[in-house]
Motif scaffolding. Structure first.
Motif, PDB file in Angstrom:
ATOM      1  N   PHE A 431       0.813  -1.217   0.000  1.00  0.00           N
ATOM      2  CA  PHE A 431       0.000   0.000   0.000  1.00  0.00           C
ATOM      3  C   PHE A 431       0.849   1.272   0.000  1.00  0.00           C
ATOM      4  N   GLN A 432       2.120   1.176  -0.403  1.00  0.00           N
ATOM      5  CA  GLN A 432       2.977   2.361  -0.493  1.00  0.00           C
ATOM      6  C   GLN A 432       2.960   2.869  -1.931  1.00  0.00           C
ATOM      7  N   ARG A 433       2.767   4.162  -2.108  1.00  0.00           N
ATOM      8  CA  ARG A 433       2.728   4.757  -3.443  1.00  0.00           C
ATOM      9  C   ARG A 433       3.565   6.026  -3.444  1.00  0.00           C
ATOM     10  N   LEU A 434       4.266   6.265  -4.567  1.00  0.00           N
ATOM     11  CA  LEU A 434       5.063   7.485  -4.723  1.00  0.00           C
ATOM     12  C   LEU A 434       4.427   8.439  -5.729  1.00  0.00           C
ATOM     13  N   HIS A 435       3.297   8.051  -6.317  1.00  0.00           N
ATOM     14  CA  HIS A 435       2.544   8.906  -7.240  1.00  0.00           C
ATOM     15  C   HIS A 435       1.082   8.889  -6.826  1.00  0.00           C
ATOM     16  N   SER A 436       0.351   9.952  -7.157  1.00  0.00           N
ATOM     17  CA  SER A 436      -1.046  10.055  -6.759  1.00  0.00           C
ATOM     18  C   SER A 436      -1.907   9.084  -7.554  1.00  0.00           C
ATOM     19  N   GLN A 437      -3.064   8.735  -6.956  1.00  0.00           N
ATOM     20  CA  GLN A 437      -4.006   7.830  -7.611  1.00  0.00           C
ATOM     21  C   GLN A 437      -4.585   8.453  -8.872  1.00  0.00           C
ATOM     22  N   GLU A 438      -4.759   9.769  -8.855  1.00  0.00           N
ATOM     23  CA  GLU A 438      -5.325  10.438 -10.026  1.00  0.00           C
ATOM     24  C   GLU A 438      -4.349  10.416 -11.201  1.00  0.00           C
ATOM     25  N   GLU A 439      -3.052  10.457 -10.913  1.00  0.00           N
ATOM     26  CA  GLU A 439      -2.053  10.489 -11.992  1.00  0.00           C
ATOM     27  C   GLU A 439      -1.823   9.092 -12.568  1.00  0.00           C
ATOM     28  N   PHE A 440      -1.648   8.091 -11.682  1.00  0.00           N
ATOM     29  CA  PHE A 440      -1.436   6.709 -12.124  1.00  0.00           C
ATOM     30  C   PHE A 440      -2.281   5.805 -11.235  1.00  0.00           C
ATOM     31  N   GLU A 441      -3.216   5.077 -11.843  1.00  0.00           N
ATOM     32  CA  GLU A 441      -4.082   4.196 -11.085  1.00  0.00           C
ATOM     33  C   GLU A 441      -3.319   2.964 -10.610  1.00  0.00           C
ATOM     34  N   GLY A 442      -3.871   2.288  -9.583  1.00  0.00           N
ATOM     35  CA  GLY A 442      -3.255   1.058  -9.087  1.00  0.00           C
ATOM     36  C   GLY A 442      -3.612   0.813  -7.639  1.00  0.00           C
ATOM     37  N   THR A 443      -3.311  -0.409  -7.177  1.00  0.00           N
ATOM     38  CA  THR A 443      -3.629  -0.795  -5.799  1.00  0.00           C
ATOM     39  C   THR A 443      -2.443  -0.696  -4.855  1.00  0.00           C
ATOM     40  N   GLY A 444      -1.207  -0.583  -5.381  1.00  0.00           N
ATOM     41  CA  GLY A 444      -0.041  -0.446  -4.513  1.00  0.00           C
ATOM     42  C   GLY A 444       0.461  -1.738  -3.916  1.00  0.00           C
ATOM     43  N   ILE A 445       0.195  -2.884  -4.575  1.00  0.00           N
ATOM     44  CA  ILE A 445       0.637  -4.176  -4.047  1.00  0.00           C
ATOM     45  C   ILE A 445       1.557  -4.897  -5.029  1.00  0.00           C
ATOM     46  N   GLY A 446       1.602  -4.467  -6.286  1.00  0.00           N
ATOM     47  CA  GLY A 446       2.344  -5.178  -7.325  1.00  0.00           C
ATOM     48  C   GLY A 446       3.801  -5.400  -7.000  1.00  0.00           C
ATOM     49  N   LEU A 447       4.534  -4.361  -6.559  1.00  0.00           N
ATOM     50  CA  LEU A 447       5.960  -4.509  -6.272  1.00  0.00           C
ATOM     51  C   LEU A 447       6.193  -5.331  -5.002  1.00  0.00           C
ATOM     52  N   ALA A 448       5.267  -5.283  -4.044  1.00  0.00           N
ATOM     53  CA  ALA A 448       5.397  -6.133  -2.857  1.00  0.00           C
ATOM     54  C   ALA A 448       5.300  -7.604  -3.252  1.00  0.00           C
ATOM     55  N   ILE A 449       4.419  -7.916  -4.204  1.00  0.00           N
ATOM     56  CA  ILE A 449       4.314  -9.291  -4.708  1.00  0.00           C
ATOM     57  C   ILE A 449       5.608  -9.694  -5.394  1.00  0.00           C
ATOM     58  N   VAL A 450       6.181  -8.788  -6.207  1.00  0.00           N
ATOM     59  CA  VAL A 450       7.452  -9.077  -6.893  1.00  0.00           C
ATOM     60  C   VAL A 450       8.544  -9.388  -5.874  1.00  0.00           C
ATOM     61  N   GLN A 451       8.683  -8.551  -4.853  1.00  0.00           N
ATOM     62  CA  GLN A 451       9.732  -8.767  -3.851  1.00  0.00           C
ATOM     63  C   GLN A 451       9.542 -10.084  -3.100  1.00  0.00           C
ATOM     64  N   LYS A 452       8.294 -10.423  -2.754  1.00  0.00           N
ATOM     65  CA  LYS A 452       8.048 -11.655  -2.009  1.00  0.00           C
ATOM     66  C   LYS A 452       8.380 -12.876  -2.854  1.00  0.00           C
ATOM     67  N   ILE A 453       8.019 -12.849  -4.151  1.00  0.00           N
ATOM     68  CA  ILE A 453       8.324 -13.987  -5.035  1.00  0.00           C
ATOM     69  C   ILE A 453       9.830 -14.166  -5.162  1.00  0.00           C
ATOM     70  N   ILE A 454      10.571 -13.080  -5.406  1.00  0.00           N
ATOM     71  CA  ILE A 454      12.026 -13.177  -5.595  1.00  0.00           C
ATOM     72  C   ILE A 454      12.707 -13.637  -4.305  1.00  0.00           C
ATOM     73  N   HIS A 455      12.258 -13.151  -3.148  1.00  0.00           N
ATOM     74  CA  HIS A 455      12.849 -13.591  -1.880  1.00  0.00           C
ATOM     75  C   HIS A 455      12.607 -15.082  -1.648  1.00  0.00           C
ATOM     76  N   ARG A 456      11.448 -15.601  -2.066  1.00  0.00           N
ATOM     77  CA  ARG A 456      11.192 -17.034  -1.921  1.00  0.00           C
ATOM     78  C   ARG A 456      12.084 -17.856  -2.846  1.00  0.00           C
ATOM     79  N   HIS A 457      12.667 -17.225  -3.876  1.00  0.00           N
ATOM     80  CA  HIS A 457      13.628 -17.899  -4.752  1.00  0.00           C
ATOM     81  C   HIS A 457      15.072 -17.624  -4.315  1.00  0.00           C
ATOM     82  N   ASN A 458      15.261 -17.071  -3.081  1.00  0.00           N
ATOM     83  CA  ASN A 458      16.598 -16.736  -2.560  1.00  0.00           C
ATOM     84  C   ASN A 458      17.298 -15.730  -3.459  1.00  0.00           C
ATOM     85  N   GLY A 459      16.530 -14.849  -4.075  1.00  0.00           N
ATOM     86  CA  GLY A 459      17.089 -13.809  -4.922  1.00  0.00           C
ATOM     87  C   GLY A 459      16.922 -12.434  -4.285  1.00  0.00           C
ATOM     88  N   THR A 460      17.275 -11.404  -5.056  1.00  0.00           N
ATOM     89  CA  THR A 460      17.215 -10.023  -4.578  1.00  0.00           C
ATOM     90  C   THR A 460      16.546  -9.169  -5.638  1.00  0.00           C
TER      91      THR A 460
END
Length: 482
Positions: A431-460
């Motif tokens: 739920f962290q965003r660096l741009h406003s919802q009006e400028e770029f839509e989204g839920t704010g979870i996509g990059l958290a999912i990316v980080q969790k998947i890569i960490h489960r693969h012992n990556g960075t």
């Protein structure tokens, strides 16, 4: 295709803000209701002038009041249900936090017990070494005792021979009277030798007694060492039993926590969707049945309600997907990364008026991982690059990779809006965003999912960016070389 976005701001604050906005909209509806009542009073005054239309106007007014009351009641029920679901969600979040803390404490206790077991095993190995040393010393003492006994028997045999020779010489002395002096001297000499042998035998007996005492001491030490070793083995066995019992208990507790998490996920999926569907459905009914009775502001309010309920549904879907990642089994296999990225590109869909970027894809080396999860990583990163480049006249997206030791580093680079690196620590938060919802839509979870998947693969996973000059996202995986 749903587009995942960069997590930049705390989504919980946004949800609360949206709830506040909805409350403000409700106040606006109440004001509109008050205005409608004023209009009703005006109509009543007009009703006196139009006596001929009195019957018809009264019926229409009663019908409209009844319908308006129903809609107001339904809106109030929906708001109450939404507040209740919000309270339940906060309770579940607190319970989940407590469960995570308890699980971390149990893991620490398990590590402590493992450390104690390792120390006990080291002490047991040391005691075994000491036992072997004592056994070797005992063997040497036995050999030395056997040697001393052999020497003692030799000395005794020599003494017997000397006695026999003395008897023989005594007989010879009677025969050889002339040789008496010589025989006496020889006898004196032999007596001295005999005394020496007796002294040596006495010393050998003393030394043998000392060795026997040492042997008894060694035997007592060996017995004590055996008792200590047996006690240590019993202690280790007890520790192992206790550790196994605690592992069983911790496993049961973990299974209970997992069941609670699954129950919570079901509650989120089922209970939160129901009021959202109700809000969306009632709003559609108002739009369809009373569209002609609302001005532009009223229509805008209804569209905002429908948009917010749709966004809430998307947030629930993304939040559930994020929570399920921790329980999904990772199946590792070799991945043809070039084919996977090409598959993701072919599945991309664009609107007719949307700016389609220019892709530059390098030859990508293979890696090892779960193909379905890594595909989601590519979907999220490429979708983000497209979304944040949509205001560029001619957007460019570059996809490439390079090898580093036994890992492969992949990257997705765009020339879009970018972000300020001083807020980098918020980039991969939920739920962290660096741009406003009006400028770029989204839920704010996509990059958290990316980080969790890569960490489960012992990556960075990491990123580099400059504001208004694009961004580059990197992630590493084990290479596919077997």
């Amino acid at each position: 295709m749903a587009k995942k976005v960069n997590q930049d701001k705390n989504e919980l604050l946004i949800v609360r803000k949206e709830l506040a906005d909805q409350k403000a909209e409700k106040d606006k509806l109440a004001a509109e209701l008050k205005t409608a009542n004023n209009e009703l009073l005006f109509q009543d005054r007009e009703k006196g002038k139009r006596a001929a239309e009195l019957g018809i106007a009264n019926k229409e007014l009663v019908f409209e009041d009844a319908e308006k009351g129903k809609r107001a009641a339904e809106l109030g029920i929906a708001n109450i249900e939404l507040d209740y679901q919000k309270d339940e969600k906060e309770k579940r979040a607190e319970e989940l936090t407590i469960a995570n803390k308890e699980l971390a404490y149990q893991n620490k206790e398990k590590e402590k017990r493992a450390g104690e077991l390792s120390i006990a095993n080291i002490e047991l190995a040391y005691q075994n070494d000491e036992k072997e040393k004592r056994a070797e010393e005992l063997t040497l003492a036995n050999k030395e005792l056997l040697f001393e006994n052999g020497e003692k028997e030799k000395r005794a045999a020599e003494l017997v021979v000397a006695n026999k020779e003395l008897a023989y010489q005594n007989k010879e002395k009677e025969k050889r009277a002339a040789e008496l002096i010589i025989a006496n001297k020889e006898l004196a000499y032999q007596n001295k030798e005999k005394e020496k042998r007796a002294v040596e035998l006495s010393i050998a007996n003393i030394e043998l007694a000392y060795q026997n005492e040492e042997k008894e001491k060694r035997a007592e030490e060996l017995t004590t060492a055996n008792r200590e070793l047996k006690q240590a083995e019993d202690d280790i066995r007890k520790l192992n039993d206790e550790l196994e019992q605690k592992v069983v208990e911790r496993t049961a507790q973990l299974e209970s926590v997992n069941r609670e998490l699954e129950s919570f996920s079901y509650s989120v999926s089922h209970d939160l969707r129901a009021p959202i569907r109700a809000i969306n459905g009632y709003t559609r009914i108002i739009m369809e049945d009373y569209a002609g009775k609302f001005d532009a502001d009223g229509t805008k309010v209804l569209n905002s309600i429908m948009h917010s309920s749709k966004k809430m549904g998307e947030l629930i879907d993304d939040l559930l997907a994020f929570s399920k990642l921790g329980r999904k089994q990772v199946t590792v296999s070799a991945i043809n990364m070039s084919a996977l990225v090409e598959m993701v590109r072919e599945e991309l869909s664009f609107e007719d008026d949307e700016n389609i970027p220019e892709f530059k894809v390098q030859e990508l080396p293979d890696a090892k991982g779960d193909q379905s999860l890594i595909k989601q990583v590519w979907i999220n990163l490429i979708s983000n690059a497209i979304k944040y480049s949509k205001y560029k006249a001619k957007a460019k997206i570059e996809i490439g990779a390079y090898e580093k030791k036994n890992q492969v580093v992949y990257f997705v680079k765009d020339d879009g809006a970018g972000f300020d690196m001083q807020y980098y620590d918020k980039l991969f938060g939920v739920f962290q965003r660096l741009h406003s919802q009006e400028e770029f839509e989204g839920t704010g979870i996509g990059l958290a999912i990316v980080q969790k998947i890569i960490h489960r693969h012992n990556g960075t996973v990491w990123a580099e960016s400059k504001l208004d000059k694009g961004a580059c996202f990197y992630f590493s995986l084990p290479n596919g070389k077997l």
